[in-house]
Design an enzyme around this catalytic site. Structure first.
Site, PDB file in Angstrom:
ATOM      1  N   ASP A 147      49.611  29.419  19.525  1.00  0.00           N
ATOM      2  CA  ASP A 147      48.750  28.581  20.187  1.00  0.00           C
ATOM      3  C   ASP A 147      49.110  26.846  19.787  1.00  0.00           C
ATOM      4  O   ASP A 147      50.250  25.615  20.334  1.00  0.00           O
ATOM      5  CB  ASP A 147      48.106  28.205  20.801  1.00  0.00           C
ATOM      6  CG  ASP A 147      47.699  28.802  21.611  1.00  0.00           C
ATOM      7  OD1 ASP A 147      48.651  29.190  22.399  1.00  0.00           O
ATOM      8  OD2 ASP A 147      46.700  28.719  22.261  1.00  0.00           O
ATOM      9  N   ASP A 428      36.003  35.949  28.496  1.00  0.00           N
ATOM     10  CA  ASP A 428      36.593  38.283  28.179  1.00  0.00           C
ATOM     11  C   ASP A 428      35.397  38.806  29.087  1.00  0.00           C
ATOM     12  O   ASP A 428      35.694  39.547  29.434  1.00  0.00           O
ATOM     13  CB  ASP A 428      35.517  37.665  26.630  1.00  0.00           C
ATOM     14  CG  ASP A 428      36.638  37.136  25.845  1.00  0.00           C
ATOM     15  OD1 ASP A 428      37.716  36.797  26.027  1.00  0.00           O
ATOM     16  OD2 ASP A 428      35.836  37.146  24.843  1.00  0.00           O
TER      17      ASP A 428
END
Ligand code: NAG
Ligand code: NAG
Length: 715
Positions: A147, A428
């Site tokens: 990232d 998640d």
């Protein structure tokens, strides 16, 4: 092979499910505790102090409410413990039924964001360990998402790709375990000098050490020297490193621009899902955090036993492995192993319909991540799912750049129906929940030899911050439209909805706990009795519930493989996090609900300095920073110490010792238990000289606050 084992289609199943045995003691314990709790309620309701004692009355009612909350929360936790199931796989059946050709391919995602916090050497150990799985090489593709798009990580990855050319054949030849070179070389005994493999072994070890030194030097330097940069033309560009017969290794640097929200790791995962769909498009995806390595080269085969089971495999969306750790201290000082959760609660979750997705160490069916609903008629042809890549590398590179760009997701379903969901720090959990709501099931697989090992926080503050973040994310989910009781209503069974709740309500525990650790102690100072007399039969219900719970939770920790000290640490951390992390988590959540502050994902620090690690190994608690969390912990600890001293003084100086003891016995017991749990805090405040002690400012402030509270209480 007995016939009964065969499934209805005449197949032998590839995995079996065994319910836990010995549930009877647990059920007896639950029933008796429930009866004890009822007696407590009756006592509380029938002995409320009259209106003339205003303080007494309110203190009493508060305590009653706290106890009601504890009983409610406790009964929620029972849902997950009621009938745990354990899963076992039959890899030999898998290999005899499917040849190498027939096995599906797997895309492995590793996400990293910041080379300062996640050192490149750790990241490449993760990558090397997952490249080396015992699985047909051409069926594995590893995607590293970076990232930060850091040169350092890219450089480390190229070096790792080079090293993998000797490491992977070596692993296969010698059946090396574990396949993270760092973990292997730091634990394995060197082969004797005269053995045939000694030379190869040592030369590979030497190569690894060179690689490590190289990467660590560059990391320290913080940039890539110009000559090396020339060597690798691909810097800041896409690069495909693919050398048969090694697994494909792909480096994905995600585009980030300030004006577009990049959604952290979830955004990275979604970009990887799109990019990998163009390159290898494997039907199964594994995602691991960059600080975890694979400790078992057979983890893919184990997971396939679930997905490929002819009868029950079709409905499985994901197979979740537990998070396990290689960095635990002997008695798990900060109780970070979550031992009981891993060994007992998640199996119970599984029995109720499938565990939640916990963000790492999870195998997914690609279709389930792409918004697809489960349907019975749907059939997989594993071999045909693999799309052959026909585009030239150049075209592919350009397509993928678009797929990973920050604007791609605008006006699409990504982050909503497609891929992982956006919108809260713990995406998640809702990604797992929404798949369950679409009819899929999940599996929890916790093999004896753990499949993925990561690191735990090694300081108290990191631990508390981590739990604050979790508790906050959890509560946000509970208060959002994804609350399992609403979102899951009519779509998943009630017991599965309820299994989510104890985690999601972590933060709410702070009030009842804070009340319980302060008010009875202050009332002891003031001389207000809040519990039955020691000579009254009501005392039995309190002591029974207290001691039965302690005995049961101790039994649980030991059954799960822990030690007595570990249980004690667990109790202490349970109190610490409820009075600090959860408290902050609750307030931050409420503030955010009213739009006050932006949610910011704090990455916990994963490297600690040498002294800190040394103390961690010796299990000495780490304070050392003047954090607000520590001020609260220290104030509460001192408050109980003063109250305990005050209580003892009361008994000693009162003309009728026995009567006072009779009246305040339980309150004094509670207070001294709290003092006992707080011992490391007093040590940190007064008896330590190292850099991990409480900072002086915390000491002074907490003494003042505690004295102030005691004075107010007394007068
Ligand atoms: C893990 O713990 C060991 C000692 O138990 C320590 O040497 C090592 O530095 C720790 N690693 C990390 C990443 O914290
Ligand atoms: C990791 O794997 C090794 C064998 O390579 C095994 O001895 C060890 O017990 C495993 N660790 C855990 C925590 O299961």
């Amino acid at each position: 092979m007995n016939e009964g084992e065969r499934g209805s289609k005449g197949y032998l199943p590839l995995f079996e499910t065994v319910p836990a045995r010995g549930c009877l003691p647990f059920q007896l314990f639950s029933a008796s505790t429930f009866i004890g709790t009822c007696f407590i309620w009756v006592y509380r309701a029938s002995y409320i102090p009259g209106v003339e004692g205003k303080t007494e009355r309110w203190a009493w009612i508060g305590l009653f409410l706290a106890e009601l909350w504890f009983s409610f929360y406790w009964s929620l936790t029972l849902v997950r413990r009621w009938n745990p199931v354990f899963r076992y796989t039959f890899k030999d059946r898998l290999s005899s039924r499917y040849n190498q050709e027939a096995l599906p391919s797997v895309d492995i995602f590793v996400c990293t964001a910041d080379p300062g916090i996640e050192p490149p050497i750790m990241v490449i150990n993760t990558v090397l360990s997952v490249m080396a799985y015992d699985y047909p090489t051409e069926k594995i593709s590893v995607y590293l998402s970076d990232d930060g798009s850091s040169d350092l990580t890219f450089y480390a990855m190229l070096e790792a790709a080079r090293f993998s050319q000797i490491w992977l054949p070596f692993c296969r030849k010698l059946k090396v375990e574990p396949r993270s070179p760092e973990a292997f070389f730091s634990n394995a005994a060197e082969p004797p000098d005269d053995s045939v493999i000694a030379e190869e072994w040592l030369s590979i070890k030497k190569s690894y050490e060179d690689l490590k030194i190289g990467i660590e030097t560059i990391t320290k330097l913080g940039r890539i020297p110009a000559d090396m940069r020339k060597e690798h033309k691909g810097f800041r560009e896409w690069d495909f490193v693919s050398r048969k017969p090694l697994p494909t290794l792909v480096y994905v640097a995600r585009e980030k621009r300030p004006q577009y929200h990049h959604n952290y790791k979830t955004g990275a995962m979604n970009a990887l899902i799109r990019v990998s769909a163009r390159i290898s498009n494997a039907p199964i995806i594994l995602n691991v955090d960059c600080d975890m390595y694979s400790n078992n080269s057979e983890a893919i085969k184990n997971a396939m036993c679930f997905f490929m089971d002819e009868e029950k495999g079709l409905e499985i969306a994901y197979v979740q492995y537990p998070q396990s750790f290689y960095n635990l201290s002997k008695n798990d000082l900060y109780s970070s192993s979550l031992r009981v959760v891993v060994e007992l609660e998640l199996p119970g979750f599984d029995a109720n319909g499938g565990p939640s997705y916990i963000g790492t160490g999870c195998f997914h069916r690609r279709e389930s991540l792409c918004g697809k609903k489960y349907s019975k008629d749907f059939n997989v042809e594993w071999r045909n799912v693999n799309k052959k890549v026909q585009e030239s590398a150049r075209v592919l590179e350009d397509t993928c750049k678009v797929l990973a760009s920050c604007t791609y997701e605008q006006n699409t379903d990504w982050g909503n129906e497609m891929g992982l969901k956006y919108g809260c720090p713990l995406e998640d959990i809702i990604t797992g929940l929404s798949r369950q709501c679409r009819g899929w099931r999940s599996i929890y697989y916790n093999p004896e030899r753990k499949a993925f090992l990561g690191v735990v926080p090694t300081t108290l503050l990191q631990y508390l911050v981590q739990h604050k973040r979790w508790a906050e994310g959890d509560l946000q989910i509970f208060l959002s439209k994804y609350c399992p009781l609403i979102y899951g209503h009519g779509r998943i069974p009630l017991k599965l909805q309820l299994s989510y709740c104890p985690y999601l309500l972590w933060a709410v525990n702070c009030f009842a706990t804070l009340y319980y650790v302060t008010v009875p102690s202050l009332c002891l100072l003031k001389g207000i009795p809040l519990f039955p007399k020691m000579s009254s039969p009501w005392v039995l219900s309190f002591t029974y519930v207290l001691f039965a719970n302690c005995a049961y939770s101790l039994g649980e920790v030991i059954w799960c493989g822990g030690t007595i000290q570990e249980w004690l640490n667990d109790q202490r951390m349970w109190m610490f996090k409820r009075t600090s992390s959860y408290f902050f988590a609750f307030f931050d959540t409420i503030l955010k609900l009213f739009g006050f502050s932006e949610s910011a994902f704090v990455i916990t620090e994963k490297v600690a300095d040498e002294q800190t690690s040394q103390r961690y190994e010796q299990e000495v608690m780490e304070f050392g920073t003047p954090s607000l969390m520590f001020k609260i912990l220290a104030t509460l600890a001192l408050l109980n110490l003063f109250s305990c001293a005050g209580g003892i003084k009361k008994v000693v100086t009162h003309y009728d010792h026995i009567k006072t003891l009779d009246q305040f016995g339980l309150q004094m017991l509670l207070c001294s238990l709290l003092v006992y749990l707080n011992l490391p805090v007093y040590q940190g405040l007064f008896f330590r000289k190292d850099s991990g002690k409480m900072p002086a400012s915390v000491t002074y402030q907490s003494i003042i606050y505690a004295l102030l509270a005691c004075t107010v209480a007394m007068y």
